[in-house]
Design a protein around this motif. Structure first.
Motif, short mmCIF file in Angstrom:
data_model
loop_
_atom_site.label_atom_id
_atom_site.label_comp_id
_atom_site.label_asym_id
_atom_site.label_seq_id
_atom_site.Cartn_x
_atom_site.Cartn_y
_atom_site.Cartn_z
N LEU A 1 83.42 36.89 44.16
CA LEU A 1 84.22 36.90 42.93
C LEU A 1 83.40 36.43 41.73
O LEU A 1 83.52 36.98 40.63
N ASP A 2 82.54 35.44 41.94
CA ASP A 2 81.69 34.98 40.84
C ASP A 2 80.66 36.05 40.45
O ASP A 2 80.31 36.18 39.28
N LEU A 3 80.18 36.84 41.42
CA LEU A 3 79.29 37.94 41.07
C LEU A 3 80.02 38.93 40.18
O LEU A 3 79.48 39.36 39.15
N PHE A 4 81.25 39.30 40.54
CA PHE A 4 82.03 40.21 39.68
C PHE A 4 82.19 39.63 38.28
O PHE A 4 82.01 40.33 37.28
N ALA A 5 82.55 38.35 38.19
CA ALA A 5 82.76 37.72 36.90
C ALA A 5 81.47 37.69 36.08
O ALA A 5 81.48 37.93 34.87
N THR A 6 80.35 37.43 36.74
CA THR A 6 79.07 37.37 36.05
C THR A 6 78.66 38.74 35.54
O THR A 6 78.21 38.88 34.39
N VAL A 7 78.82 39.75 36.36
CA VAL A 7 78.50 41.12 35.92
C VAL A 7 79.40 41.50 34.74
O VAL A 7 78.91 42.05 33.75
N GLY A 8 80.68 41.20 34.83
CA GLY A 8 81.58 41.53 33.72
C GLY A 8 81.23 40.78 32.45
O GLY A 8 81.19 41.36 31.35
N PHE A 9 80.94 39.51 32.58
CA PHE A 9 80.59 38.66 31.44
C PHE A 9 79.34 39.19 30.75
O PHE A 9 79.32 39.40 29.53
N TYR A 10 78.28 39.42 31.53
CA TYR A 10 77.02 39.88 30.94
C TYR A 10 77.07 41.34 30.54
O TYR A 10 76.32 41.75 29.64
N SER A 11 77.95 42.13 31.13
CA SER A 11 78.14 43.50 30.63
C SER A 11 78.72 43.45 29.23
O SER A 11 78.25 44.18 28.33
N THR A 12 79.70 42.61 29.02
CA THR A 12 80.29 42.47 27.68
C THR A 12 79.22 42.04 26.68
O THR A 12 79.11 42.61 25.59
N LEU A 13 78.42 41.04 27.04
CA LEU A 13 77.35 40.61 26.13
C LEU A 13 76.36 41.75 25.90
O LEU A 13 75.91 41.96 24.77
N GLY A 14 76.03 42.49 26.95
CA GLY A 14 75.13 43.63 26.80
C GLY A 14 75.69 44.69 25.88
O GLY A 14 74.97 45.26 25.06
N PHE A 15 76.99 44.96 25.99
CA PHE A 15 77.62 45.93 25.10
C PHE A 15 77.47 45.48 23.64
O PHE A 15 77.19 46.29 22.75
N ILE A 16 77.68 44.21 23.41
CA ILE A 16 77.61 43.66 22.05
C ILE A 16 76.18 43.76 21.50
O ILE A 16 75.97 44.31 20.42
N VAL A 17 75.22 43.22 22.23
CA VAL A 17 73.85 43.20 21.70
C VAL A 17 73.26 44.59 21.59
O VAL A 17 72.49 44.87 20.66
N ASN A 18 73.61 45.49 22.50
CA ASN A 18 73.10 46.86 22.41
C ASN A 18 73.74 47.62 21.25
O ASN A 18 73.06 48.36 20.54
N THR A 19 75.03 47.44 21.06
CA THR A 19 75.73 48.16 19.99
C THR A 19 75.28 47.70 18.61
O THR A 19 75.05 48.51 17.72
N PHE A 20 75.16 46.39 18.45
CA PHE A 20 74.86 45.84 17.13
C PHE A 20 73.39 45.52 16.92
O PHE A 20 73.01 44.91 15.93
N SER A 21 72.54 45.93 17.86
CA SER A 21 71.10 45.67 17.77
C SER A 21 70.81 44.21 17.46
O SER A 21 70.00 43.88 16.60
#
Length: 186
Positions: A145-165
């Protein structure tokens, strides 16, 4: 027309409602300074961040494997750079870090199970029965469950940093420029 890019907020533009977080995690990194355009999100994020980053049942080393593999899959140079720096601080060799960019067959057995699980979650939005069994044997059900949460958490951060450079923080960029990642023996 407004510029849709959200730059990290400067200290002078920091929202008053986030004053208590400016000297903590939220004010320290460009990703959170970018998220600060939405103060309620940053406030809600704080508790999840505490668990995923600091209190995870995966432990710091396994968590870094999850984060680095997610960063690779998401093509997030920001997260990759920051977590190369963090993994080195935890004692990871450059070879171990570099292996997380490639096929699981080039990784140590534990990293391969974790990286394979991250790959499946991001590609399939689930774990196959065999991967679930191997991962559960390694980290237990809370770890899954923590792996799922970590992937989701860092996916969200990745979406943000990739989108907004979002720019890599200066300290991290300078550190990696002075000491680039090299694939040496594990």
């Amino acid at each position: 027309m407004s510029d849709p890019k959200l730059a990290p907020l400067s200290a002078s533009a920091w929202p008053d409602v986030l004053a208590d977080l400016e000297n903590g995690f939220a004010g320290q990194l460009n990703v959170y300074r970018t998220m600060a355009h939405h103060p309620a999100l940053v406030q809600a994020w704080a508790n999840l961040r505490q668990h995923v980053v600091l209190d995870t049942s995966l432990g710091r080393d396994r968590s870094e494997v999850v984060i680095l593999r997610a960063a690779v899959t998401l093509n997030s140079d920001y997260e990759w750079s920051h977590h190369v720096h963090r993994a080195r601080a935890l004692g990871f060799s450059d070879a171990r870090i570099a292996a997380l960019r490639g096929p699981t067959s080039d990784m140590n057995a534990e990293d391969a199970v974790i990286a394979g699980a991250v790959d499946e979650v991001l590609a399939l939005a689930r774990l196959t029965p065999g991967t679930l069994a191997a991962l559960t044997d390694l980290v237990g059900s809370k770890g899954v469950l923590d792996l799922f949460a970590t992937v989701g958490f860092y996916s969200t951060l990745g979406f943000i940093v990739n989108t907004f450079s979002t720019p890599i923080d200066d300290e991290i960029a300078q550190s990696l420029q002075a000491d680039p990642l090299e694939a040496t023996a594990q």
